[in-house]
Design a protein around this motif. Structure first.
Motif, short mmCIF file in Angstrom:
data_model
loop_
_atom_site.label_atom_id
_atom_site.label_comp_id
_atom_site.label_asym_id
_atom_site.label_seq_id
_atom_site.Cartn_x
_atom_site.Cartn_y
_atom_site.Cartn_z
N SER A 40 41.26 49.25 40.59
CA SER A 40 40.69 48.09 41.28
C SER A 40 41.17 47.99 42.73
O SER A 40 40.64 47.21 43.50
N LEU A 41 42.17 48.79 43.11
CA LEU A 41 42.66 48.85 44.48
C LEU A 41 42.49 50.28 44.98
O LEU A 41 42.79 51.22 44.24
N PRO A 42 42.03 50.45 46.20
CA PRO A 42 41.87 51.82 46.73
C PRO A 42 43.19 52.58 46.72
O PRO A 42 44.21 52.08 47.19
N GLU A 43 43.17 53.79 46.16
CA GLU A 43 44.38 54.60 46.07
C GLU A 43 44.99 54.88 47.44
O GLU A 43 46.20 54.99 47.57
N ASP A 44 44.16 54.98 48.49
CA ASP A 44 44.71 55.28 49.82
C ASP A 44 45.46 54.09 50.43
O ASP A 44 46.13 54.23 51.44
N MET A 45 45.37 52.91 49.82
CA MET A 45 46.14 51.75 50.26
C MET A 45 47.55 51.75 49.68
O MET A 45 48.43 51.03 50.15
N CYS A 46 47.79 52.54 48.62
CA CYS A 46 49.08 52.52 47.93
C CYS A 46 50.12 53.28 48.75
O CYS A 46 49.98 54.46 49.02
#
Length: 115
Positions: A40-46
């Protein structure tokens, strides 16, 4: 904790991560996954995964001197680069309507640079 450059907050034993949401803002969140394993959250934001074996998150300022030997692959944790400044952590799990079992992304903390 804040006086020595640390932030700490209770959590469940879940998959938490530190996600960048803007130039000076972040969240500590537990994303949800659909039937195709899409987050549910873009992986590139992690920026970092957070181990919650202790049922909590803990973040320390590298420059406190307590983590002088830490490297991005150190067993002491993950080192992430954020702009220097004073950050405010708003922890949510103590709020009356907090639901760690929600079907949507669960936000444990919002973090923003205030100075």
């Amino acid at each position: 904790m804040a006086a020595i450059g640390c932030a700490y907050g209770p959590a469940t034993n879940c998959g938490l991560g530190l996600y960048q949401t803007g130039p000076d803002s972040y969240v500590i969140a537990s994303p949800r996954y659909d039937e195709n394993d899409n987050s549910s959250l873009p992986e590139d934001m992690c920026m970092a995964e957070i181990c919650t074996d202790l049922w909590a998150y803990s973040i320390a300022d590298l420059w406190t001197g307590r983590l002088r030997e830490a490297t991005p692959t150190s067993s002491t944790g993950t080192v992430v680069d954020v702009p220097p400044g004073t950050y405010e952590f708003t922890h949510h799990s103590g709020e009356p309507d907090f639901n760690h079992d929600a079907a949507e992304t669960v936000f444990y903390a919002h973090i923003k640079r205030i100075a």
